[in-house]
Structure formats: C-alpha cells, structure tokens
Design an enzyme around this catalytic site. Structure first.
Site, PDB file in Angstrom:
ATOM      1  N   GLU A 427       0.845  -1.189   0.000  1.00  9.53           N
ATOM      2  CA  GLU A 427       0.000   0.000   0.000  1.00  9.53           C
ATOM      3  C   GLU A 427       0.881   1.240   0.000  1.00  9.53           C
ATOM      4  O   GLU A 427       1.809   1.341   0.786  1.00  9.53           O
ATOM      5  CB  GLU A 427      -0.913  -0.010   1.237  1.00  9.53           C
ATOM      6  CG  GLU A 427      -1.635   1.281   1.514  1.00  9.53           C
ATOM      7  CD  GLU A 427      -2.843   1.503   0.612  1.00  9.53           C
ATOM      8  OE1 GLU A 427      -3.018   0.744  -0.360  1.00  9.53           O
ATOM      9  OE2 GLU A 427      -3.611   2.456   0.868  1.00  9.53           O
ATOM     10  N   ASP A 500       1.686  -1.267   6.496  1.00 14.63           N
ATOM     11  CA  ASP A 500       2.188  -0.651   7.723  1.00 14.63           C
ATOM     12  C   ASP A 500       1.517  -1.256   8.949  1.00 14.63           C
ATOM     13  O   ASP A 500       0.424  -1.791   8.865  1.00 14.63           O
ATOM     14  CB  ASP A 500       1.898   0.857   7.722  1.00 14.63           C
ATOM     15  CG  ASP A 500       2.747   1.587   6.690  1.00 14.63           C
ATOM     16  OD1 ASP A 500       3.779   1.023   6.288  1.00 14.63           O
ATOM     17  OD2 ASP A 500       2.357   2.704   6.307  1.00 14.63           O
ATOM     18  N   ASP A 502      -0.143   0.030  11.258  1.00 12.23           N
ATOM     19  CA  ASP A 502      -1.031   1.024  11.864  1.00 12.23           C
ATOM     20  C   ASP A 502      -2.472   0.740  11.426  1.00 12.23           C
ATOM     21  O   ASP A 502      -2.736  -0.276  10.798  1.00 12.23           O
ATOM     22  CB  ASP A 502      -0.600   2.446  11.483  1.00 12.23           C
ATOM     23  CG  ASP A 502      -0.643   2.664   9.976  1.00 12.23           C
ATOM     24  OD1 ASP A 502      -1.179   1.793   9.262  1.00 12.23           O
ATOM     25  OD2 ASP A 502      -0.141   3.709   9.522  1.00 12.23           O
ATOM     26  N   ASP A 504      -4.379   2.144   9.208  1.00 16.76           N
ATOM     27  CA  ASP A 504      -4.562   2.059   7.762  1.00 16.76           C
ATOM     28  C   ASP A 504      -4.055   0.730   7.224  1.00 16.76           C
ATOM     29  O   ASP A 504      -4.664   0.119   6.356  1.00 16.76           O
ATOM     30  CB  ASP A 504      -3.821   3.211   7.064  1.00 16.76           C
ATOM     31  CG  ASP A 504      -4.527   4.537   7.317  1.00 16.76           C
ATOM     32  OD1 ASP A 504      -5.710   4.490   7.703  1.00 16.76           O
ATOM     33  OD2 ASP A 504      -3.894   5.588   7.140  1.00 16.76           O
TER      34      ASP A 504
END
Ligand code: 28F
Length: 642
Positions: A427, A500, A502, A504
């Site tokens: 991403e 990642d 996180d 997202d």
C-alpha cells in the site's frame, strides 16, 4: 519397597504408560504446544461440561483464569461418578482423569459423548499435560476431591465433606515445561465460549480473567440459540427478514438452523458439527444448500414467480446476502480435508437437505411477504450474475486481442516459474518505490496499490472486476476470481501483503484478506497468501550492527541482551518505524524481503474468515463497532491523525 511394587497392578502400569505417551508427543493429542494447544486444554475440560449440559443436567459453566495462569472450570451438572470401577478398582472419576480415551470408551455404547474438541481426548490429556490438577466433585450427598501431578495420582479420590449440591470443579496449571507459553488470551477464550453458548441454547457460560485489575468478566446466555447467533452476526446489517427463519429437529442427526437475509451481496454460512466450526464445510453444508435451492425454486415455480420459460435460480443466486448458522450433532463424525474440519458422513447430506426443504417450504407458504422479498433479491442476483458473465466475456475477448494484460503499476519479476515467484502487494507509492529498488527482481514482483478502497461487502462480482484497486491484483495473480478462479494459473507461488503496522495498514490487510477469502479462496486454502512483517524498531550504535525488533517483546529482549554485554540502554539510538516508507530500499530488503532473514506469516483459512467478519463490521453502517476496532487496534497506531 517390596510392598509398594506389589500395589502396582498391571492395569495401573498401563495407565501410566498411556499418559506418558501424551507427555512425550503432546502434539498428537492437542495439535501443538503453542498457545493454541494451551487453549485446547481449557476447551477439553469445558467440553465435558457441555456434554453434561447436552445430556440435560447442567445449566451453567464458570471459567476463571486465575493469577499465575491457573484455570478453574466449574459446572452444576451431576458430578463425575465417584463409585469404584469394578475392573480398575479405582473410582470412575480417577479413571476418567488417568486413563487415556476413558471418555470415549465409556461413551461409545451409551452415546454419552457428543460434543468434543478437534481431538476429543478429554480430561486425561489435560491432566497429563498439567503441572498439577485438582478435581472437586459434589454428588451423592458428599464433596470429593482428588489431586494429580503431571498425570500421576497424588491423592486418590476421597470424601472431604457433605454437600447437597451436585457438580464438578477442575483447577489445573498447565505444564510450563511442555507449553511455549502459559499466557492465556482472554479474547480468544471469550470468543469460543460465546460461540458455544450460541450453539447450546439456554446454557449460561461465565468467563472471568482474574489476572488483570480490574478483572474482566463476560456472561453468555442465549435462549434463542442459533437464532441469537445469526442476529449477532447481522447486527450491523440491513435485514430482509426481520426475524431469522428457525429450523430445528431432533432425531438421528439433531439439527438446528437459523437463516436471515440481508441486503448485502456476500453469503455467510457458518456450519458446526458437535459444536466444532467446520470451516471446510462438508455434507451438512451440501445438504443445507441443496434443500435451500430446492425449496425456493419449487416455491417460485408453484407461485408463478418463475415462469415456465425461465430457468431455475442457481444456488449462488439464492444465497446472495444470506447469513445462516447450521449446527448438527453427529454421533461418529468423520472429519476430512486439510484441516480436518470438513464433515464426511454421507448420510448427513440427505437428512439435512430433506429437513431444510420441508421446513422452508412450509415457512414460505406461511410467510408469503418474506418469500416475495427474498425471491426478489434472488432474481436480481440472477440477473446480475448474467450481466457479470457477459462483462467477463467481454474482458476476456478484449484481453485476448491486447498483448499486455498486466497492470501498469506492476514491477514484474523476470522468472516465469510461478513456484519460485513472489508478489508483494504494497500500500502506498513511497513504500512501493523502496520495495521496487530493494527487491531481488529475479523472483520478486511488486504491486503498489492505490485508489479508493472498494466496499466488497456491497458489491457484486461485476463491480469487483472493474474496481481500480482490486483489478490490478486480479490481473497480476492471473487466475481469475470467484467460480472462474483457477489455482493452476497463478503467476506467483507466494502472494505477500506488505502493509504498515497502523490502522490504515490493518484496514488494507483486512480488505485484501476479505477479498481473497471471498473471491480467491483456494489461494488461501492452498497456503499461498502471506503477511510480511516489517520491524517496529531499529536499535543502532556506532560500531554495533543494527538490531531490528519486530515486536515489543523483541525490543525488551534486545535491551536485556545488550545489558548483558554491558551496553547501556541510553547509549543506543532507537528508531521507531512509523511506516514502510521510512525504510530505505536496503533496509526494507534486509528486514522484510530477504528470504534468509525476513519473517513471513502464512495466512490460514480461519485468519481470513476472521478478517471477513472484521470487514463486515468495519463496513457496516454503525459507527460504534468501527470506533471500537480503531481503539482496540490503537496499540498499532502511532501516527493516527483523527
Ligand atoms: C469442570 C469439568 O468434567 N463435568 C462432568 C460429568 C457427569 C457424568 C460423567 C462428567 C460415566 C462414568 C465416564 C454423571 N452421572 N466438568 C466436568 N460431568 N462425566 S464430566 O460421566 C462420565 C462417564 O465415567 C455423569 C451420570 N452419568 C454421567
């Protein structure tokens, strides 16, 4: 000494050998010695309580995780029988705890045992794999107690007092020399017990975690049984039939089914055999689908909703937007498939199919407005399927003409040998750039994702083909989707999601896993899907090789190791990686992409199923669950700008 040896009769020696075998090869009995195996111990004990509930004698189970990871399970059933067993000369209760497969032997003829974990081996295995076990039984006007160490009797069953109650209580400490960890996960246990409560109508299950302050406590009790289960699964969805359709029948194969249609496009059918989630389906699922398809088609024909010229509705049209729970009890279940979660007993298909067809036909006749609403949806699904087929054919014809069908953003690898090839789905463009530079281009391809996330939940297959985010994935993998998916055509042996750590990242992982689960399931079943694990921290110091840490535990351990070498904590620079984009190509290769040093997590079907459920929740119309997801994932969040 002489006397002591005499007291050991042949049968007892056999018993000890039996449990020794369990300690030698625990994996054979509980699957593994990881946290899964550890949780399995609890399930085995609770299963015995559930059996007692199914027999009609137990209404409540209490489970406590006590400080020190001691498990305490208590039921209010009849209590394990305490009389002396004529053959072994020890009490029935002690036999159950010291003789391998004791449950099965007793249960075989009487048909007592119907629930049961994946292995169904029972209390003696838990006893063998515990540092200590103590069992307290209330029955026949008394309280009885017995104690064991690593499967060996320390105190035989003895009466320690009076009681007018009945029930069984077991406390045990799993053996730390056998299990990798003793740290039970409350959420995992809680979820399983919620499921058991749904599947065992009327049974109250209370689980408490006494290791943390404040203590955690959950109570599950569903008078609606699988109906409540379906309502729970659909809580964030728009319903077509307000109340689930409920089908129940005792008999040769006791069956309980609940069905509720939503306006979503996916199908969500959960199946259980003896309370075990059969993720691979099997004969009960086949029977359910067959009965469902027949009942709706027959009804549509006899009420002229399908005209003579129309062809029958297909199963998949009738299952669009369905949420169903199918729970059967099978006396001697045969489990097949890769993960042994596929029911093989062939007689079950016919029994379930007939039941569903009969009960559903009656329901539809009695509820014409519900029948009409569901059939309208089925017919529109059938039209959409036809449209999708045409769109697909168009795409196929077009792609046969065009020479390049690979997505523009794909940096492909040079090898064409799918087995050795890997595709990293990344991403974000900046991480994609580093990955492209850092990779080994011989066998590693990079596909950066961009564009808007599609709500797979609310989309039919034709839209998914054309979605700008997912289409490149479909084209790059090269094997189609849905019913057309052909695993022999995949262009990469490993499909690796790199996102990642996180919110997202969690989002994109959930989206992709859901997509693979729904539209490329064989890819997951075949073990081709992986999650890359990028490091969370880098420790560096002049003259010292950089240390990468992938978890907070890794970090703690690294500091400990450094301290042992006399390196102080504050002399070392810690870099916290906020995202993949912060790593340069070389670092990304070293930490996350180099097969020699990277950590890859292979995605299991149940992980994908979990993602699918999370996805439904995230995409639902309610804000609450979404906020909760974000809060619960807050530990991954370092740069959340909301
Ligand atoms: C906390 C764990 O294990 N509960 C159990 C029973 C009740 C019976 C039973 C169990 C018969 C002879 C094998 C009682 N009365 N909780 C539990 N509750 N096992 S385990 O019987 C076991 C078989 O030995 C029980 C009449 N029939 C069965």
């Amino acid at each position: 000494m002489e006397k002591f040896e005499h007291e050991y009769n042949a049968e007892q020696i056999q018993v000890l050998e039996g449990l020794e075998a369990v300690r030698k090869r625990p994996g054979m009995y509980i699957g593994s010695v990881s946290i899964r195996g550890l949780h399995h111990l609890v399930y085995e004990i609770v299963d015995n309580c559930v059996d007692e509930a199914l027999a009609g004698y137990c209404t409540q189970i209490n489970i406590k995780i006590e400080p020190g990871n001691i498990i305490c399970v208590e039921d209010n059933g009849r209590g394990i029988p305490v009389d002396i067993h004529p053959k072994t000369k020890i009490s029935a209760a002690e036999t159950v705890y010291t003789k391998l497969h004791a449950g099965g032997k007793f249960g075989g003829d009487s048909g007592y045992k119907v629930s049961g974990g994946l292995h169904g081996v029972g209390a003696s295995v838990v006893n063998a794999l515990s540092e200590w076990t103590e069992v307290t039984i209330q029955r026949d006007g008394g309280i009885f107690e017995m104690k064991f160490n690593r499967g060996k009797t320390v105190e035989s069953l003895k009466r320690i007092g009076d009681s007018n109650k009945t029930g069984t209580k077991v406390r045990f400490l799993a053996d730390g020399t056998i299990f990798e960890t003793l740290d039970y996960n409350f959420d995992t246990l809680e979820e399983r017990f919620r499921e058991i409560a749904f599947l065992t109508k009327g049974l109250k299950i209370i689980i408490e975690d006494l290791r943390v302050e404040p203590n955690k406590k959950s109570e599950f009790h569903f008078e609606g049984g699988v109906n409540s289960f379906v309502e729970y699964l659909n809580k964030n969805k728009e319903k077509i039939n307000a109340k689930p359709i409920y089908i129940e029948k005792d008999g040769e194969v006791p069956t309980e089914i609940a069905i509720q249609y939503t306006t979503a496009y996916s199908e969500n059918i959960l199946t259980f055999v003896n309370n075990i989630n059969t993720i691979e389906g099997g004969t009960h699922l086949e029977g359910f689908k067959r009965g469902l398809t027949k009942a709706f088609n027959d009804y549509a024909r006899s009420h002229n909703i399908l005209k003579e010229k129309d062809s029958n509705l297909q199963g998949e049209d009738i299952r669009e937007g369905i949420t169903a729970v199918v729970s059967v009890k099978v006396r001697e279940p045969q489990f097949e498939g890769q993960t042994k979660t596929k029911l093989g007993n062939s007689n079950v298909a016919g029994i379930v199919s007939t039941l569903v067809n009969d009960a559903l036909s009656t329901f539809l006749e009695e509820n014409p407005s519900v029948a009409k609403a569901i059939l309208e949806k089925c017919i529109s699904a059938s039209r959409a399927r036809e449209a999708a087929r045409k769109a697909r054919e168009l795409v196929r014809r077009k792609s046969a003409l065009e020479s390049t069908t690979l997505p523009g953003k794909l940096a492909d690898c040079s090898s064409k040998n799918a087995e050795e090839c890997e595709i990293y789905i990344v991403e974000g463009d900046s991480a994609g750039g580093s990955a492209k530079q850092g990779r080994d281009r011989k066998f590693q391809a990079i596909l950066p994702l961009w564009g808007k996330m599609l709500n797979v939940e609310k989309s039919r297959a034709d839209k998914i083909y054309n979605n700008e985010k997912l289409q490149p994935v479909i084209l790059a993998v090269g094997a189609g989707i849905g019913n057309d998916f052909d695993i022999t055509k995949i262009r990469y042996g490993k499909v690796i999601i790199m996102a990642d750590a996180d919110v997202d990242g969690a989002h994109i992982r959930t989206l992709l896993l859901t997509f693979f689960f729904r539209y490329m399931r064989p890819l997951i079943e075949n073990g081709n899907v992986y999650l890359a694990q990028p490091p969370l921290y880098k420790l560096s110091k002049k003259g010292m090789q950089d240390i990468y840490c992938y978890t907070d535990e890794d970090l703690d351990k690294a500091f400990k190791d450094l301290a042992e070498k006399g390196i102080a904590r504050d002399s070392v620079a810690i870099q916290r990686y906020k995202g993949l984009g912060e790593m340069n190509p070389e670092q990304l290769w070293d930490t996350t992409m180099n097969p020699e040093s990277r950590i890859l997590i292979q995605v299991k079907l149940e992980d994908a199923q979990k993602a699918d459920e999370t996805f439904t929740m995230l995409m639902g119309d309610e804000i609450g669950p979404r906020r909760q997801f974000i809060e619960e994932n807050a530990k991954y969040v370092r740069n959340l700008d909301i």
